[in-house]
Scaffold this motif. Structure first.
Motif, PDB file in Angstrom:
ATOM      1  N   ARG A 129      49.069 -86.750  25.099  1.00 29.79           N
ATOM      2  CA  ARG A 129      50.332 -87.127  25.637  1.00 29.79           C
ATOM      3  C   ARG A 129      50.954 -88.314  24.706  1.00 29.79           C
ATOM      4  N   LEU A 130      49.934 -89.291  24.091  1.00 31.28           N
ATOM      5  CA  LEU A 130      50.545 -90.030  22.999  1.00 31.28           C
ATOM      6  C   LEU A 130      51.160 -89.515  21.959  1.00 31.28           C
ATOM      7  N   VAL A 131      50.614 -88.395  21.359  1.00 31.33           N
ATOM      8  CA  VAL A 131      51.046 -87.767  20.213  1.00 31.33           C
ATOM      9  C   VAL A 131      52.417 -87.299  20.465  1.00 31.33           C
ATOM     10  N   HIS A 132      52.481 -86.495  21.784  1.00 32.86           N
ATOM     11  CA  HIS A 132      53.841 -86.158  22.346  1.00 32.86           C
ATOM     12  C   HIS A 132      55.020 -87.299  22.152  1.00 32.86           C
ATOM     13  N   LEU A 133      54.628 -88.347  22.865  1.00 32.46           N
ATOM     14  CA  LEU A 133      55.589 -89.646  22.594  1.00 32.46           C
ATOM     15  C   LEU A 133      55.950 -89.685  21.172  1.00 32.46           C
TER      16      LEU A 133
ATOM     17  N   ALA B 171      50.161 -92.670  13.569  1.00 30.13           N
ATOM     18  CA  ALA B 171      49.390 -91.699  13.902  1.00 30.13           C
ATOM     19  C   ALA B 171      47.830 -92.343  13.783  1.00 30.13           C
ATOM     20  N   GLY B 172      47.737 -93.236  12.737  1.00 32.37           N
ATOM     21  CA  GLY B 172      46.422 -93.847  12.799  1.00 32.37           C
ATOM     22  C   GLY B 172      46.082 -94.610  14.090  1.00 32.37           C
TER      23      GLY B 172
ATOM     24  N   VAL C 228      46.336 -85.952  11.675  1.00 31.14           N
ATOM     25  CA  VAL C 228      45.997 -87.035  11.356  1.00 31.14           C
ATOM     26  C   VAL C 228      45.822 -88.103  12.174  1.00 31.14           C
ATOM     27  N   ALA C 229      46.258 -87.891  13.612  1.00 29.54           N
ATOM     28  CA  ALA C 229      45.863 -88.655  14.501  1.00 29.54           C
ATOM     29  C   ALA C 229      44.359 -88.403  15.027  1.00 29.54           C
ATOM     30  N   GLY C 230      43.892 -87.272  14.454  1.00 25.49           N
ATOM     31  CA  GLY C 230      42.522 -86.953  15.030  1.00 25.49           C
ATOM     32  C   GLY C 230      41.338 -87.116  13.885  1.00 25.49           C
ATOM     33  N   LEU C 231      41.800 -87.925  12.966  1.00 26.96           N
ATOM     34  CA  LEU C 231      40.927 -87.895  11.606  1.00 26.96           C
ATOM     35  C   LEU C 231      40.192 -89.204  11.498  1.00 26.96           C
TER      36      LEU C 231
END
Length: 225
Positions: free
Chosen positions: A173-177, A151-152, A89-92
């Motif tokens: 890195r941000l998604v990991h956090l 995620a957005g 979702v973070a990459g959409l």
């Protein structure tokens, strides 16, 4: 659909999403065609008018969410399905695109195709998160909407990344956090208040969105005036 026709359609949808975010939904369509690397005639053959293109972008985004949710449910993988879904979702590009399109054209929610794809996406994505909560993997005091908003925000932040940093690395890195904060853990601090639940498909929530849009437009008008 022939491969080249599908390639053109894909390029147009991607370009339209980017340009709508940059310049709003009333932007000249030839700018979108140029960004996609095709002629304006090709755009009109795929999307007869602006509304058709806007509907196409929305349906494509929601179908991408549904596909990501279904892929997350497939067995295997180094990470739990809900974590793979958050990353997808973070990459959409949903973070910047949906608010801008719906702020200017909320009426498109009433389109049967848009509404159906939106409901399917919500059910699919929410189902993944609910099953993860039931399994004790995902913290239970967070809602589907809050996860989608977080995620957005990551997809919205990409243009602001330092130019000397690999954007894929910093996104990772941000998604990991984000994932660390969402995992169920004995040391997790309880969130204040109740999980936020909201859907523009609900009549009351829809009315609230419409009021907010009117107020925002009035604020912008005053600033310009």
């Amino acid at each position: 659909m022939r491969a080249d026709a599908e390639d053109n359609r894909r390029a147009l949808l991607d370009a339209a999403r980017e340009v709508f975010v940059e310049e709003g939904t009333s932007v000249a369509l030839d700018k979108i065609a140029k960004r996609a690397g095709v002629g304006i005639g090709t755009l009109y053959r795929r999307f007869p008018d602006r509304d058709a293109l806007l509907r196409g972008v929305l349906v494509d985004l929601f179908e991408s969410m549904t596909a990501a949710a279904r892929a997350a449910e497939e067995p295997g993988g180094a990470r739990p399905g809900w974590e793979r879904l958050v990353r997808a979702v973070a990459g959409l590009g949903i973070g910047p695109a949906l608010p801008i399109i719906f702020r200017e054209r909320l009426d498109l929610i009433d389109d049967p195709g848009v509404s159906a794809s939106m409901q399917e996406a919500i059910a699919a994505v929410e189902g993944v998160y609910e099953r993860a909560q039931a399994a004790g993997e995902l913290r239970g005091d967070v809602s589907f909407l809050e996860i989608q908003m977080l995620a957005g925000m990551l997809s919205m932040s990409r243009p602001t990344y330092p130019p000397t940093v690999d954007p894929d690395l910093i996104t990772d890195r941000l998604v990991h956090l984000l994932l660390d904060g969402l995992r169920a853990s004995p040391g997790t601090t309880k969130l204040p208040g109740e999980p936020i639940v909201f859907s523009p498909l609900d009549p009351d929530d829809r009315a609230a969105v419409e009021r907010a849009i009117v107020e925002e437009n009035e604020r912008i008008k005053k600033l310009k005036g």
